[in-house]
Design an enzyme around this catalytic site. Structure first.
Site, PDB file in Angstrom:
ATOM      1  N   PHE A 158     -47.467 -61.626 -17.224  1.00  0.00           N
ATOM      2  CA  PHE A 158     -46.069 -62.070 -17.167  1.00  0.00           C
ATOM      3  C   PHE A 158     -45.278 -61.689 -18.406  1.00  0.00           C
ATOM      4  O   PHE A 158     -44.050 -61.632 -18.365  1.00  0.00           O
ATOM      5  CB  PHE A 158     -46.014 -63.612 -16.988  1.00  0.00           C
ATOM      6  CG  PHE A 158     -46.200 -64.379 -18.267  1.00  0.00           C
ATOM      7  CD1 PHE A 158     -45.125 -64.605 -19.134  1.00  0.00           C
ATOM      8  CD2 PHE A 158     -47.444 -64.875 -18.637  1.00  0.00           C
ATOM      9  CE1 PHE A 158     -45.295 -65.299 -20.323  1.00  0.00           C
ATOM     10  CE2 PHE A 158     -47.619 -65.563 -19.819  1.00  0.00           C
ATOM     11  CZ  PHE A 158     -46.549 -65.774 -20.664  1.00  0.00           C
ATOM     12  N   LYS A 182     -49.660 -54.441  -8.889  1.00  0.00           N
ATOM     13  CA  LYS A 182     -49.665 -55.870  -8.552  1.00  0.00           C
ATOM     14  C   LYS A 182     -49.123 -56.586  -9.791  1.00  0.00           C
ATOM     15  O   LYS A 182     -49.839 -56.856 -10.731  1.00  0.00           O
ATOM     16  CB  LYS A 182     -51.097 -56.333  -8.229  1.00  0.00           C
ATOM     17  CG  LYS A 182     -51.196 -57.570  -7.338  1.00  0.00           C
ATOM     18  CD  LYS A 182     -50.482 -58.806  -7.870  1.00  0.00           C
ATOM     19  CE  LYS A 182     -51.240 -59.519  -8.965  1.00  0.00           C
ATOM     20  NZ  LYS A 182     -50.460 -60.637  -9.559  1.00  0.00           N
ATOM     21  N   GLU A 185     -47.256 -62.836 -10.742  1.00  0.00           N
ATOM     22  CA  GLU A 185     -46.486 -63.693  -9.831  1.00  0.00           C
ATOM     23  C   GLU A 185     -45.544 -64.611 -10.617  1.00  0.00           C
ATOM     24  O   GLU A 185     -44.633 -65.210 -10.046  1.00  0.00           O
ATOM     25  CB  GLU A 185     -47.430 -64.508  -8.929  1.00  0.00           C
ATOM     26  CG  GLU A 185     -48.346 -65.489  -9.637  1.00  0.00           C
ATOM     27  CD  GLU A 185     -49.641 -64.838 -10.144  1.00  0.00           C
ATOM     28  OE1 GLU A 185     -49.569 -63.719 -10.699  1.00  0.00           O
ATOM     29  OE2 GLU A 185     -50.713 -65.458 -10.014  1.00  0.00           O
ATOM     30  N   SER A 235     -55.182 -62.243 -19.728  1.00  0.00           N
ATOM     31  CA  SER A 235     -55.976 -63.082 -20.626  1.00  0.00           C
ATOM     32  C   SER A 235     -57.441 -62.624 -20.645  1.00  0.00           C
ATOM     33  O   SER A 235     -57.917 -61.992 -19.703  1.00  0.00           O
ATOM     34  CB  SER A 235     -55.884 -64.533 -20.153  1.00  0.00           C
ATOM     35  OG  SER A 235     -56.297 -64.609 -18.805  1.00  0.00           O
ATOM     36  N   CYS A 290     -49.236 -60.342 -27.053  1.00  0.00           N
ATOM     37  CA  CYS A 290     -50.606 -60.064 -27.467  1.00  0.00           C
ATOM     38  C   CYS A 290     -50.638 -59.477 -28.866  1.00  0.00           C
ATOM     39  O   CYS A 290     -51.698 -59.360 -29.466  1.00  0.00           O
ATOM     40  CB  CYS A 290     -51.281 -59.114 -26.489  1.00  0.00           C
ATOM     41  SG  CYS A 290     -50.575 -57.473 -26.543  1.00  0.00           S
ATOM     42  N   GLU A 390     -56.170 -68.075 -28.983  1.00  0.00           N
ATOM     43  CA  GLU A 390     -54.818 -67.612 -28.703  1.00  0.00           C
ATOM     44  C   GLU A 390     -53.965 -68.809 -28.279  1.00  0.00           C
ATOM     45  O   GLU A 390     -54.381 -69.595 -27.420  1.00  0.00           O
ATOM     46  CB  GLU A 390     -54.869 -66.575 -27.576  1.00  0.00           C
ATOM     47  CG  GLU A 390     -53.522 -65.997 -27.233  1.00  0.00           C
ATOM     48  CD  GLU A 390     -53.623 -64.835 -26.248  1.00  0.00           C
ATOM     49  OE1 GLU A 390     -54.350 -64.965 -25.242  1.00  0.00           O
ATOM     50  OE2 GLU A 390     -52.977 -63.802 -26.492  1.00  0.00           O
TER      51      GLU A 390
END
Ligand code: NAD
Length: 492
Positions: A158, A182, A185, A235, A290, A390
Protein backbone atom coordinates in the site's frame (compact mmCIF):
# COMPACT_ATOMS: atom_id res chain seq x y z
CA UNK A 1 -5.25 23.56 -0.29
CA UNK A 2 -3.95 22.16 -3.57
CA UNK A 3 -7.21 20.92 -5.01
CA UNK A 4 -10.23 20.73 -2.70
CA UNK A 5 -12.29 19.44 -5.59
CA UNK A 6 -9.92 16.48 -5.94
CA UNK A 7 -12.24 14.24 -3.94
CA UNK A 8 -12.81 11.09 -5.99
CA UNK A 9 -16.18 9.93 -7.03
CA UNK A 10 -17.14 6.59 -5.55
CA UNK A 11 -15.19 4.11 -7.62
CA UNK A 12 -16.44 0.63 -8.44
CA UNK A 13 -13.12 -0.92 -9.27
CA UNK A 14 -12.79 -3.41 -12.10
CA UNK A 15 -10.07 -5.63 -13.47
CA UNK A 16 -8.27 -4.79 -16.70
CA UNK A 17 -7.94 -7.94 -18.77
CA UNK A 18 -7.14 -8.44 -22.45
CA UNK A 19 -7.37 -4.72 -23.12
CA UNK A 20 -10.81 -4.31 -21.50
CA UNK A 21 -12.29 -3.29 -18.17
CA UNK A 22 -14.16 -6.30 -16.79
CA UNK A 23 -16.37 -6.87 -13.76
CA UNK A 24 -14.91 -9.11 -11.08
CA UNK A 25 -16.58 -12.44 -10.50
CA UNK A 26 -15.50 -12.84 -6.84
CA UNK A 27 -18.09 -11.91 -4.18
CA UNK A 28 -15.75 -10.46 -1.55
CA UNK A 29 -14.24 -7.02 -1.40
CA UNK A 30 -13.56 -4.08 0.88
CA UNK A 31 -14.19 -0.38 1.13
CA UNK A 32 -11.30 1.98 0.40
CA UNK A 33 -11.25 4.90 2.84
CA UNK A 34 -9.55 8.26 2.63
CA UNK A 35 -7.27 8.02 5.71
CA UNK A 36 -7.49 11.76 6.39
CA UNK A 37 -11.26 12.21 6.18
CA UNK A 38 -12.62 8.72 6.70
CA UNK A 39 -14.71 9.16 3.53
CA UNK A 40 -15.32 6.13 1.36
CA UNK A 41 -13.56 6.35 -1.98
CA UNK A 42 -14.99 3.17 -3.43
CA UNK A 43 -15.03 -0.58 -3.19
CA UNK A 44 -12.26 -2.91 -4.25
CA UNK A 45 -13.46 -6.37 -5.33
CA UNK A 46 -11.44 -9.50 -4.64
CA UNK A 47 -10.84 -11.60 -7.75
CA UNK A 48 -11.58 -15.31 -7.36
CA UNK A 49 -9.95 -18.23 -9.16
CA UNK A 50 -12.19 -17.81 -12.23
CA UNK A 51 -11.04 -14.20 -12.55
CA UNK A 52 -7.39 -15.18 -12.15
CA UNK A 53 -7.60 -18.15 -14.53
CA UNK A 54 -9.23 -16.07 -17.26
CA UNK A 55 -6.59 -13.35 -16.87
CA UNK A 56 -3.66 -15.76 -17.00
CA UNK A 57 -5.11 -17.45 -20.08
CA UNK A 58 -5.43 -14.12 -21.92
CA UNK A 59 -1.93 -13.09 -20.85
CA UNK A 60 -0.52 -16.41 -22.12
CA UNK A 61 -2.19 -15.91 -25.49
CA UNK A 62 -0.85 -12.37 -25.73
CA UNK A 63 2.66 -13.59 -24.93
CA UNK A 64 2.71 -15.78 -28.04
CA UNK A 65 2.92 -12.77 -30.37
CA UNK A 66 4.45 -10.24 -28.00
CA UNK A 67 7.63 -12.24 -27.35
CA UNK A 68 8.61 -12.00 -31.01
CA UNK A 69 7.41 -8.45 -31.68
CA UNK A 70 10.39 -6.30 -32.73
CA UNK A 71 11.89 -4.66 -29.69
CA UNK A 72 11.42 -1.16 -31.15
CA UNK A 73 7.73 -1.98 -31.44
CA UNK A 74 7.60 -3.21 -27.84
CA UNK A 75 8.88 0.09 -26.41
CA UNK A 76 6.55 2.40 -28.36
CA UNK A 77 3.59 1.98 -25.95
CA UNK A 78 6.01 2.63 -23.09
CA UNK A 79 7.05 5.96 -24.63
CA UNK A 80 3.35 6.85 -24.95
CA UNK A 81 2.72 5.70 -21.37
CA UNK A 82 5.59 7.92 -20.14
CA UNK A 83 4.06 10.95 -21.88
CA UNK A 84 0.64 10.18 -20.40
CA UNK A 85 2.17 9.83 -16.92
CA UNK A 86 3.78 13.27 -17.33
CA UNK A 87 0.49 14.75 -18.57
CA UNK A 88 -1.44 13.27 -15.61
CA UNK A 89 1.28 13.64 -12.98
CA UNK A 90 -0.70 15.97 -10.71
CA UNK A 91 -3.99 14.07 -10.98
CA UNK A 92 -2.20 10.82 -10.16
CA UNK A 93 -0.56 12.48 -7.16
CA UNK A 94 -3.92 13.78 -5.92
CA UNK A 95 -5.45 10.33 -6.28
CA UNK A 96 -2.51 8.91 -4.35
CA UNK A 97 -2.90 11.42 -1.49
CA UNK A 98 -6.60 10.65 -1.22
CA UNK A 99 -6.17 6.93 -0.79
CA UNK A 100 -2.79 6.79 0.96
CA UNK A 101 -2.56 10.02 2.97
CA UNK A 102 0.98 11.16 2.16
CA UNK A 103 1.52 14.81 1.27
CA UNK A 104 0.99 16.10 -2.25
CA UNK A 105 4.74 16.83 -2.59
CA UNK A 106 5.60 13.29 -1.48
CA UNK A 107 3.06 11.90 -3.95
CA UNK A 108 4.50 13.98 -6.79
CA UNK A 109 7.96 12.63 -5.92
CA UNK A 110 6.65 9.07 -5.86
CA UNK A 111 5.10 9.35 -9.32
CA UNK A 112 8.34 10.90 -10.61
CA UNK A 113 10.26 7.85 -9.32
CA UNK A 114 7.81 5.60 -11.15
CA UNK A 115 8.17 7.56 -14.40
CA UNK A 116 11.95 7.15 -14.17
CA UNK A 117 11.52 3.37 -14.36
CA UNK A 118 9.43 3.69 -17.51
CA UNK A 119 12.22 5.81 -18.99
CA UNK A 120 14.88 3.26 -18.13
CA UNK A 121 12.82 0.39 -19.58
CA UNK A 122 12.60 2.30 -22.87
CA UNK A 123 16.33 1.55 -23.18
CA UNK A 124 15.66 -2.19 -23.48
CA UNK A 125 17.02 -2.45 -27.04
CA UNK A 126 20.47 -1.79 -25.59
CA UNK A 127 19.96 -3.27 -22.12
CA UNK A 128 18.58 -6.58 -23.34
CA UNK A 129 21.59 -7.48 -25.45
CA UNK A 130 23.69 -10.33 -24.14
CA UNK A 131 27.33 -11.20 -24.91
CA UNK A 132 29.00 -12.74 -27.89
CA UNK A 133 32.56 -13.77 -28.75
CA UNK A 134 33.89 -14.65 -32.16
CA UNK A 135 36.67 -17.30 -32.24
CA UNK A 136 35.68 -18.58 -28.82
CA UNK A 137 37.34 -21.87 -29.87
CA UNK A 138 38.82 -23.14 -33.16
CA UNK A 139 36.29 -22.20 -35.89
CA UNK A 140 33.69 -21.49 -33.23
CA UNK A 141 31.75 -18.30 -32.54
CA UNK A 142 29.67 -18.26 -29.41
CA UNK A 143 26.90 -15.96 -28.23
CA UNK A 144 24.33 -15.60 -25.49
CA UNK A 145 20.77 -14.59 -26.36
CA UNK A 146 18.10 -13.34 -24.03
CA UNK A 147 14.68 -14.96 -24.38
CA UNK A 148 11.38 -13.72 -22.95
CA UNK A 149 9.80 -16.23 -20.61
CA UNK A 150 6.01 -15.91 -20.34
CA UNK A 151 3.54 -14.38 -17.88
CA UNK A 152 4.84 -12.55 -14.81
CA UNK A 153 2.94 -11.13 -11.87
CA UNK A 154 3.74 -8.48 -9.26
CA UNK A 155 2.06 -8.24 -5.86
CA UNK A 156 2.55 -4.78 -4.41
CA UNK A 157 2.10 -2.99 -1.05
CA UNK A 158 0.00 0.00 0.00
CA UNK A 159 2.78 2.43 0.79
CA UNK A 160 3.95 3.30 -2.74
CA UNK A 161 0.91 2.42 -4.86
CA UNK A 162 2.08 4.59 -7.78
CA UNK A 163 5.80 3.80 -7.87
CA UNK A 164 6.21 0.15 -6.91
CA UNK A 165 4.07 -1.32 -9.74
CA UNK A 166 6.43 0.59 -12.05
CA UNK A 167 9.50 -1.12 -10.57
CA UNK A 168 8.28 -4.16 -12.53
CA UNK A 169 5.65 -3.53 -15.21
CA UNK A 170 7.78 -1.54 -17.74
CA UNK A 171 10.67 -4.03 -17.67
CA UNK A 172 8.40 -7.09 -17.88
CA UNK A 173 6.67 -5.94 -21.04
CA UNK A 174 9.70 -4.32 -22.68
CA UNK A 175 11.53 -7.65 -22.40
CA UNK A 176 8.67 -9.35 -24.28
CA UNK A 177 6.71 -10.90 -21.41
CA UNK A 178 3.11 -10.31 -20.46
CA UNK A 179 2.25 -9.03 -17.02
CA UNK A 180 -0.43 -9.12 -14.31
CA UNK A 181 -0.46 -6.59 -11.47
CA UNK A 182 -2.15 -7.39 -8.15
CA UNK A 183 -2.06 -4.05 -6.28
CA UNK A 184 -2.65 -3.57 -2.57
CA UNK A 185 -6.32 -3.74 -1.65
CA UNK A 186 -5.64 -0.91 0.81
CA UNK A 187 -4.65 1.55 -1.94
CA UNK A 188 -5.89 0.22 -5.30
CA UNK A 189 -7.14 3.44 -6.90
CA UNK A 190 -3.76 4.72 -8.06
CA UNK A 191 -3.16 1.42 -9.86
CA UNK A 192 -6.58 1.76 -11.45
CA UNK A 193 -5.55 5.22 -12.69
CA UNK A 194 -2.23 3.86 -14.01
CA UNK A 195 -4.18 1.29 -16.01
CA UNK A 196 -6.47 3.94 -17.48
CA UNK A 197 -3.27 5.45 -18.90
CA UNK A 198 -2.02 2.02 -19.97
CA UNK A 199 -5.28 1.55 -21.84
CA UNK A 200 -4.75 4.89 -23.59
CA UNK A 201 -1.10 4.09 -24.36
CA UNK A 202 -2.27 1.21 -26.54
CA UNK A 203 -0.43 -1.94 -25.49
CA UNK A 204 -1.59 -5.01 -27.43
CA UNK A 205 -4.54 -6.71 -25.72
CA UNK A 206 -3.57 -9.07 -22.92
CA UNK A 207 0.04 -7.89 -22.55
CA UNK A 208 -0.64 -5.78 -19.44
CA UNK A 209 -3.38 -6.81 -17.01
CA UNK A 210 -4.72 -5.76 -13.61
CA UNK A 211 -6.43 -8.01 -11.08
CA UNK A 212 -7.70 -6.64 -7.80
CA UNK A 213 -7.79 -8.89 -4.79
CA UNK A 214 -6.43 -10.07 -1.51
CA UNK A 215 -4.73 -13.16 -0.03
CA UNK A 216 -6.73 -15.79 -1.96
CA UNK A 217 -6.15 -13.93 -5.23
CA UNK A 218 -2.40 -13.91 -4.57
CA UNK A 219 -2.32 -17.61 -3.75
CA UNK A 220 -4.21 -18.49 -6.94
CA UNK A 221 -1.68 -16.49 -8.96
CA UNK A 222 1.27 -18.14 -7.22
CA UNK A 223 -0.08 -21.64 -7.72
CA UNK A 224 -1.15 -21.13 -11.33
CA UNK A 225 0.96 -23.19 -13.76
CA UNK A 226 0.62 -20.44 -16.39
CA UNK A 227 2.57 -17.93 -14.30
CA UNK A 228 6.34 -17.99 -14.90
CA UNK A 229 7.49 -15.68 -12.14
CA UNK A 230 6.39 -13.42 -9.31
CA UNK A 231 7.68 -10.20 -7.80
CA UNK A 232 6.53 -9.27 -4.33
CA UNK A 233 6.98 -6.18 -2.17
CA UNK A 234 5.47 -6.07 1.31
CA UNK A 235 6.03 -7.12 4.91
CA UNK A 236 8.68 -9.69 5.86
CA UNK A 237 6.40 -12.52 7.05
CA UNK A 238 4.40 -12.35 3.83
CA UNK A 239 7.54 -11.97 1.69
CA UNK A 240 8.99 -15.14 3.19
CA UNK A 241 5.76 -17.02 2.63
CA UNK A 242 5.42 -15.76 -0.97
CA UNK A 243 9.01 -16.77 -1.68
CA UNK A 244 8.36 -20.31 -0.45
CA UNK A 245 4.99 -20.74 -2.20
CA UNK A 246 6.25 -19.40 -5.53
CA UNK A 247 9.40 -21.54 -5.37
CA UNK A 248 7.39 -24.65 -4.45
CA UNK A 249 5.31 -23.99 -7.55
CA UNK A 250 8.41 -23.80 -9.74
CA UNK A 251 8.41 -20.06 -10.33
CA UNK A 252 11.08 -17.42 -10.48
CA UNK A 253 10.56 -15.21 -7.44
CA UNK A 254 11.90 -12.06 -5.87
CA UNK A 255 10.35 -10.94 -2.57
CA UNK A 256 11.21 -7.67 -0.86
CA UNK A 257 10.26 -7.47 2.78
CA UNK A 258 10.13 -5.08 5.73
CA UNK A 259 12.89 -3.02 7.26
CA UNK A 260 14.49 -1.43 10.30
CA UNK A 261 16.91 1.22 9.12
CA UNK A 262 19.57 3.12 11.03
CA UNK A 263 21.26 6.47 10.65
CA UNK A 264 24.68 6.80 12.29
CA UNK A 265 25.63 10.30 13.43
CA UNK A 266 29.31 10.76 14.23
CA UNK A 267 30.95 13.51 16.25
CA UNK A 268 32.48 15.07 13.14
CA UNK A 269 29.40 16.05 11.23
CA UNK A 270 27.12 19.04 10.69
CA UNK A 271 24.52 18.30 13.36
CA UNK A 272 21.83 20.63 12.01
CA UNK A 273 22.10 19.05 8.57
CA UNK A 274 22.07 15.52 10.00
CA UNK A 275 19.06 16.27 12.22
CA UNK A 276 17.06 17.69 9.34
CA UNK A 277 17.86 14.74 7.04
CA UNK A 278 17.31 12.07 9.70
CA UNK A 279 14.03 13.50 10.95
CA UNK A 280 12.71 13.80 7.41
CA UNK A 281 13.86 10.27 6.55
CA UNK A 282 12.11 8.96 9.68
CA UNK A 283 8.80 10.79 9.28
CA UNK A 284 8.27 11.46 5.57
CA UNK A 285 5.23 9.60 4.25
CA UNK A 286 4.23 9.34 7.95
CA UNK A 287 7.09 6.89 8.44
CA UNK A 288 5.33 4.36 6.20
CA UNK A 289 8.42 3.70 4.11
CA UNK A 290 10.74 0.73 3.86
CA UNK A 291 13.57 3.28 3.70
CA UNK A 292 12.49 5.16 6.85
CA UNK A 293 15.52 5.80 9.08
CA UNK A 294 13.69 5.38 12.35
CA UNK A 295 16.73 4.76 14.56
CA UNK A 296 19.56 7.28 14.89
CA UNK A 297 22.73 5.86 16.43
CA UNK A 298 24.55 8.86 17.84
CA UNK A 299 28.11 9.16 19.17
CA UNK A 300 27.93 10.35 22.78
CA UNK A 301 29.88 13.58 22.25
CA UNK A 302 27.09 15.01 20.07
CA UNK A 303 24.11 13.11 21.49
CA UNK A 304 22.54 16.03 23.42
CA UNK A 305 23.07 18.49 20.58
CA UNK A 306 21.56 16.07 18.05
CA UNK A 307 18.61 15.24 20.31
CA UNK A 308 17.82 18.92 20.72
CA UNK A 309 18.04 19.49 16.96
CA UNK A 310 15.68 16.61 16.05
CA UNK A 311 13.18 17.67 18.70
CA UNK A 312 13.20 21.10 17.10
CA UNK A 313 12.41 19.43 13.76
CA UNK A 314 9.54 17.51 15.37
CA UNK A 315 8.10 20.69 16.89
CA UNK A 316 8.07 22.29 13.43
CA UNK A 317 6.19 19.41 11.78
CA UNK A 318 2.60 20.03 10.72
CA UNK A 319 0.29 17.04 10.81
CA UNK A 320 -2.74 17.20 8.52
CA UNK A 321 -4.44 16.34 5.27
CA UNK A 322 -1.90 15.69 2.52
CA UNK A 323 -3.68 17.99 0.09
CA UNK A 324 -3.27 20.97 2.43
CA UNK A 325 -0.13 22.91 1.48
CA UNK A 326 1.19 23.34 5.00
CA UNK A 327 1.01 19.61 5.90
CA UNK A 328 4.36 17.89 6.38
CA UNK A 329 3.05 14.63 7.93
CA UNK A 330 -0.14 13.01 6.67
CA UNK A 331 -2.32 10.35 8.35
CA UNK A 332 -1.54 6.64 8.69
CA UNK A 333 -3.18 4.25 6.26
CA UNK A 334 -5.87 2.80 8.57
CA UNK A 335 -7.20 3.29 12.08
CA UNK A 336 -6.02 -0.25 12.85
CA UNK A 337 -2.47 0.53 11.77
CA UNK A 338 -2.55 3.77 13.77
CA UNK A 339 -3.49 1.74 16.85
CA UNK A 340 -0.65 -0.74 16.19
CA UNK A 341 1.84 2.12 15.99
CA UNK A 342 0.48 3.61 19.22
CA UNK A 343 0.82 0.21 20.91
CA UNK A 344 4.48 -0.10 19.89
CA UNK A 345 5.11 3.43 21.16
CA UNK A 346 3.58 2.42 24.48
CA UNK A 347 5.87 -0.61 24.55
CA UNK A 348 8.83 1.74 24.04
CA UNK A 349 7.77 3.79 27.06
CA UNK A 350 7.30 0.67 29.20
CA UNK A 351 10.72 -0.60 28.15
CA UNK A 352 12.29 2.60 29.51
CA UNK A 353 12.87 4.82 26.48
CA UNK A 354 12.66 8.52 27.27
CA UNK A 355 9.99 10.49 25.38
CA UNK A 356 11.77 13.60 24.08
CA UNK A 357 8.88 14.73 21.91
CA UNK A 358 5.35 13.39 22.10
CA UNK A 359 3.03 14.00 19.14
CA UNK A 360 0.45 11.40 20.12
CA UNK A 361 -2.19 13.92 21.16
CA UNK A 362 -2.26 15.71 17.86
CA UNK A 363 -5.53 17.31 16.86
CA UNK A 364 -6.13 18.12 13.21
CA UNK A 365 -8.74 20.79 12.81
CA UNK A 366 -11.57 19.80 10.49
CA UNK A 367 -10.53 16.20 9.84
CA UNK A 368 -11.20 13.00 11.69
CA UNK A 369 -8.50 10.77 10.19
CA UNK A 370 -5.78 8.40 11.41
CA UNK A 371 -3.47 11.17 12.55
CA UNK A 372 -0.42 10.71 14.71
CA UNK A 373 2.18 13.36 15.38
CA UNK A 374 5.90 12.57 15.47
CA UNK A 375 7.36 10.89 18.53
CA UNK A 376 11.08 11.11 19.36
CA UNK A 377 12.47 8.60 21.85
CA UNK A 378 15.82 9.06 23.63
CA UNK A 379 18.03 6.52 25.45
CA UNK A 380 16.87 3.65 23.27
CA UNK A 381 18.84 0.42 23.72
CA UNK A 382 19.46 -2.31 21.16
CA UNK A 383 17.25 -4.91 22.86
CA UNK A 384 14.09 -2.73 22.87
CA UNK A 385 11.19 -3.66 20.59
CA UNK A 386 11.23 -0.13 19.12
CA UNK A 387 14.86 -0.75 18.08
CA UNK A 388 14.31 -4.25 16.71
CA UNK A 389 10.96 -4.16 14.92
CA UNK A 390 9.56 -2.19 12.01
CA UNK A 391 7.04 0.38 13.32
CA UNK A 392 5.90 2.07 10.08
CA UNK A 393 4.88 5.30 11.76
CA UNK A 394 6.33 8.77 12.49
CA UNK A 395 8.75 7.61 15.17
CA UNK A 396 12.45 8.28 15.67
CA UNK A 397 14.51 6.52 18.36
CA UNK A 398 17.94 7.74 19.45
CA UNK A 399 20.58 5.22 20.57
CA UNK A 400 23.64 6.76 22.25
CA UNK A 401 26.91 4.89 21.54
CA UNK A 402 30.42 5.33 22.89
CA UNK A 403 32.33 4.73 19.66
CA UNK A 404 32.06 3.78 15.99
CA UNK A 405 32.47 0.03 16.66
CA UNK A 406 29.34 0.13 18.83
CA UNK A 407 27.56 2.16 16.14
CA UNK A 408 28.22 -0.50 13.50
CA UNK A 409 27.16 -3.26 15.93
CA UNK A 410 23.87 -1.42 16.49
CA UNK A 411 23.23 -1.01 12.76
CA UNK A 412 23.74 -4.76 12.36
CA UNK A 413 21.76 -5.74 15.46
CA UNK A 414 18.41 -6.42 13.80
CA UNK A 415 17.31 -9.19 11.46
CA UNK A 416 16.63 -6.66 8.69
CA UNK A 417 19.05 -5.25 6.12
CA UNK A 418 17.28 -2.77 3.88
CA UNK A 419 19.06 0.58 4.32
CA UNK A 420 21.44 2.56 6.53
CA UNK A 421 22.95 6.02 6.32
CA UNK A 422 26.04 7.58 7.87
CA UNK A 423 26.48 11.27 8.69
CA UNK A 424 30.16 12.15 9.01
CA UNK A 425 33.05 14.03 7.48
CA UNK A 426 35.42 11.12 8.18
CA UNK A 427 36.44 9.22 5.06
CA UNK A 428 37.84 6.46 7.26
CA UNK A 429 34.48 5.91 8.99
CA UNK A 430 32.64 6.12 5.67
CA UNK A 431 34.92 3.43 4.28
CA UNK A 432 34.31 1.16 7.27
CA UNK A 433 30.58 1.78 7.00
CA UNK A 434 30.57 0.85 3.31
CA UNK A 435 32.19 -2.50 4.06
CA UNK A 436 30.72 -3.38 7.47
CA UNK A 437 27.11 -2.16 7.53
CA UNK A 438 24.80 -5.05 6.67
CA UNK A 439 22.22 -3.35 4.47
CA UNK A 440 21.52 -3.34 0.75
CA UNK A 441 21.07 0.44 0.32
CA UNK A 442 23.81 2.47 2.01
CA UNK A 443 24.15 6.24 2.11
CA UNK A 444 26.73 8.73 3.35
CA UNK A 445 25.37 12.16 4.29
CA UNK A 446 22.11 11.15 2.56
CA UNK A 447 18.74 10.96 4.31
CA UNK A 448 16.61 8.65 2.23
CA UNK A 449 18.76 6.06 0.51
CA UNK A 450 16.55 5.55 -2.56
CA UNK A 451 18.43 4.29 -5.64
CA UNK A 452 17.70 5.89 -8.98
CA UNK A 453 15.81 3.71 -11.46
CA UNK A 454 18.99 2.82 -13.37
CA UNK A 455 20.37 1.03 -10.27
CA UNK A 456 18.75 -1.93 -8.59
CA UNK A 457 16.92 -1.40 -5.29
CA UNK A 458 18.97 -3.25 -2.67
CA UNK A 459 17.90 -5.26 0.35
CA UNK A 460 19.53 -8.00 2.44
CA UNK A 461 18.84 -10.34 5.37
CA UNK A 462 15.12 -10.50 6.26
CA UNK A 463 14.42 -7.52 4.00
CA UNK A 464 14.87 -9.57 0.84
CA UNK A 465 14.23 -13.13 -0.32
CA UNK A 466 15.68 -13.99 -3.72
CA UNK A 467 18.66 -13.09 -5.86
CA UNK A 468 17.63 -10.42 -8.34
CA UNK A 469 16.26 -7.12 -7.05
CA UNK A 470 13.76 -4.61 -8.43
CA UNK A 471 14.66 -1.95 -11.04
CA UNK A 472 17.22 -1.75 -13.83
CA UNK A 473 19.66 -4.53 -14.83
CA UNK A 474 18.37 -6.99 -12.23
CA UNK A 475 14.92 -6.78 -13.80
CA UNK A 476 16.31 -7.69 -17.22
CA UNK A 477 17.94 -10.76 -15.67
CA UNK A 478 14.75 -11.67 -13.83
CA UNK A 479 12.50 -11.35 -16.85
CA UNK A 480 14.72 -13.22 -19.34
CA UNK A 481 16.75 -16.37 -19.68
CA UNK A 482 20.02 -16.51 -21.59
CA UNK A 483 20.44 -19.29 -24.10
CA UNK A 484 23.84 -20.08 -25.54
CA UNK A 485 24.33 -20.32 -29.28
CA UNK A 486 27.51 -22.04 -30.54
CA UNK A 487 28.36 -22.00 -34.25
CA UNK A 488 31.01 -23.89 -36.16
CA UNK A 489 31.39 -23.32 -39.90
CA UNK A 490 34.31 -25.50 -41.02
CA UNK A 491 36.25 -24.36 -44.10
CA UNK A 492 34.85 -25.94 -47.29
P1 NAD B 1 1.63 -6.60 3.17
O1 NAD B 1 2.67 -7.66 3.26
O2 NAD B 1 0.53 -6.60 4.17
O3 NAD B 1 0.89 -6.66 1.74
C1 NAD B 1 1.61 -6.59 0.52
C2 NAD B 1 0.82 -7.32 -0.57
O4 NAD B 1 0.69 -8.69 -0.22
C3 NAD B 1 -0.60 -6.80 -0.78
O5 NAD B 1 -0.86 -6.76 -2.18
C4 NAD B 1 -1.49 -7.83 -0.09
O6 NAD B 1 -2.72 -8.01 -0.74
C5 NAD B 1 -0.68 -9.11 -0.19
N1 NAD B 1 -0.80 -9.99 0.99
C6 NAD B 1 -0.94 -9.61 2.28
N2 NAD B 1 -0.97 -10.69 3.09
C7 NAD B 1 -0.84 -11.76 2.29
C8 NAD B 1 -0.80 -13.17 2.54
N3 NAD B 1 -0.90 -13.66 3.76
N4 NAD B 1 -0.66 -13.99 1.48
C9 NAD B 1 -0.55 -13.51 0.22
N5 NAD B 1 -0.59 -12.18 -0.06
C10 NAD B 1 -0.73 -11.32 0.95
O7 NAD B 1 2.42 -5.21 3.15
P2 NAD B 1 1.82 -3.74 3.24
O8 NAD B 1 1.30 -3.50 4.61
O9 NAD B 1 0.93 -3.48 2.09
O10 NAD B 1 3.15 -2.88 3.00
C11 NAD B 1 4.02 -2.49 4.02
C12 NAD B 1 5.23 -3.38 4.10
O11 NAD B 1 5.91 -3.40 2.84
C13 NAD B 1 6.26 -2.89 5.10
O12 NAD B 1 6.74 -3.97 5.83
C14 NAD B 1 7.34 -2.27 4.22
O13 NAD B 1 8.63 -2.26 4.81
C15 NAD B 1 7.31 -3.19 3.05
N6 NAD B 1 7.92 -2.57 1.89
C16 NAD B 1 9.13 -3.03 1.50
C17 NAD B 1 9.77 -2.44 0.44
C18 NAD B 1 11.12 -2.91 0.01
O14 NAD B 1 11.58 -2.49 -1.04
N7 NAD B 1 11.78 -3.79 0.76
C19 NAD B 1 9.16 -1.39 -0.26
C20 NAD B 1 7.90 -0.96 0.18
C21 NAD B 1 7.28 -1.55 1.25
Amino acid sequence: MVAPEAQSQQEELRNYVDGEWVDVNGDDGQTVLNPATGDSLGTVPFSDSDDVNATVERAQEAFEDWQSAPVEQRIQPLFRFKTLLEDHHEELAEQLVEEHGKTFGEAMGEIRRGIENVEVACGIPSMMQAGNLNHAAPQIDESANRESLGVFTAITPFNFPGMIPLWFLPYAVATGNSFILKPSEQAPLTAQYLFELIDEAGFPDGVVNLVHGSVATVNTLLEHPGITGASFVGSTPVAEQIYETAAENGKRVQAQGGAKNHAVVTESTDIEYAAEKVFSAACACSGERCLALDIAVVEEGVYDEFAEAVVEQAKNATVGYGLDDETTIGPLITAEHEQNVRNVMQTGIEEGAEVLHDGRDVDVDGYDGNFLGPVVFGDVTTDMVIQQEEIFGPVLGLVPVSDFDEAIETVNSTRFGNAASLFTDSGHKANRFKHEAEAGNLGVNVGTVAPMAFFHFGGRKASFFGDLHAQAEDMIEFYTDKTIYIERWPDQ
